[in-house]
Scaffold this active site. Structure first.
Site, mmCIF file in Angstrom:
data_model
loop_
_atom_site.group_PDB
_atom_site.id
_atom_site.type_symbol
_atom_site.label_atom_id
_atom_site.label_comp_id
_atom_site.label_asym_id
_atom_site.label_seq_id
_atom_site.Cartn_x
_atom_site.Cartn_y
_atom_site.Cartn_z
ATOM 1 N N ASN A 41 0.843 -1.200 0.000
ATOM 2 C CA ASN A 41 0.000 0.000 0.000
ATOM 3 C C ASN A 41 0.876 1.247 0.000
ATOM 4 O O ASN A 41 1.949 1.288 0.609
ATOM 5 C CB ASN A 41 -0.990 0.000 1.180
ATOM 6 C CG ASN A 41 -0.382 -0.263 2.535
ATOM 7 O OD1 ASN A 41 0.640 -0.936 2.650
ATOM 8 N ND2 ASN A 41 -0.986 0.253 3.575
ATOM 9 N N ILE A 42 0.411 2.244 -0.720
ATOM 10 C CA ILE A 42 1.156 3.494 -0.886
ATOM 11 C C ILE A 42 0.209 4.637 -0.554
ATOM 12 O O ILE A 42 -0.722 4.930 -1.327
ATOM 13 C CB ILE A 42 1.716 3.619 -2.323
ATOM 14 C CG1 ILE A 42 2.644 2.433 -2.617
ATOM 15 C CG2 ILE A 42 2.455 4.944 -2.494
ATOM 16 C CD1 ILE A 42 3.178 2.370 -4.037
ATOM 17 N N GLU A 54 -2.925 -4.577 -3.034
ATOM 18 C CA GLU A 54 -3.406 -5.405 -4.148
ATOM 19 C C GLU A 54 -3.371 -4.598 -5.453
ATOM 20 O O GLU A 54 -3.093 -5.131 -6.529
ATOM 21 C CB GLU A 54 -4.840 -5.879 -3.876
ATOM 22 C CG GLU A 54 -4.986 -6.774 -2.651
ATOM 23 C CD GLU A 54 -5.252 -6.010 -1.362
ATOM 24 O OE1 GLU A 54 -4.792 -4.848 -1.238
ATOM 25 O OE2 GLU A 54 -5.908 -6.576 -0.482
#
Ligand code: THU
Length: 130
Positions: A41-42, A54
């Site tokens: 995740n960013i 994802e």
């Protein structure tokens, strides 16, 4: 195959940019080409602009030239098991088959296995677009 996807998801989680939620997530996709595509995740200071692990993994897969997901593993540092969020279920479904495998992992490895059609029953689908 499970072990390798788990290890890739865990390694990706270590690269998360999650300074706001402090909730690192990692995902790894085994694609039809036999390659593994991973992501974390960013997040962004403008909160809605961040995205999920994802989604990063899907981006890597598509840019790597693959379009079909055979299996996907997900892990979160601070949650026993991290089922993909609703939006990511639909994004994964775009490139999945009903029998695509979903592995939910913890630090020790894969703990729960399910098919895509169990993770997202009644997925949005139509033949009037495209
Ligand atoms: N997150 C994911 O990366 N995948 C999910 O399926 C659920 C949530 C991330 C988004 C955000 O960076 C953090 O977890 C907290 O919601």
């Amino acid at each position: 195959m499970e072990e390798q996807l788990f290890a890739a998801a865990r390694a990706a989680m270590a690269k998360a940019h999650a300074p706001y939620s402090k909730f690192p997530v990692g995902a790894a996709i085994l694609a039809e080409d036999g390659a593994t595509y991973a992501g974390a995740n960013i997040e962004n200071l403008s909160f809605p602009e961040g995205w999920c692990a994802e989604t990063t993994a899907i981006s890597h897969m598509v840019m790597g030239g693959a379009k079909r997901i055979k299996a996907v593993a997900v892990i979160a540092e601070k949650l026993a098991l991290c089922p993909p969020c609703g939006g990511c279920r639909q994004r994964l479904a775009e490139f999945s088959s009903p029998d695509t495998l979903v592995f939910l992992c913890d630090e020790a490895g894969v703990q729960t296995r399910m098919r895509m059609d169990a993770l997202l029953p009644h997925a949005f689908a139509t033949d009037v677009i495209g």
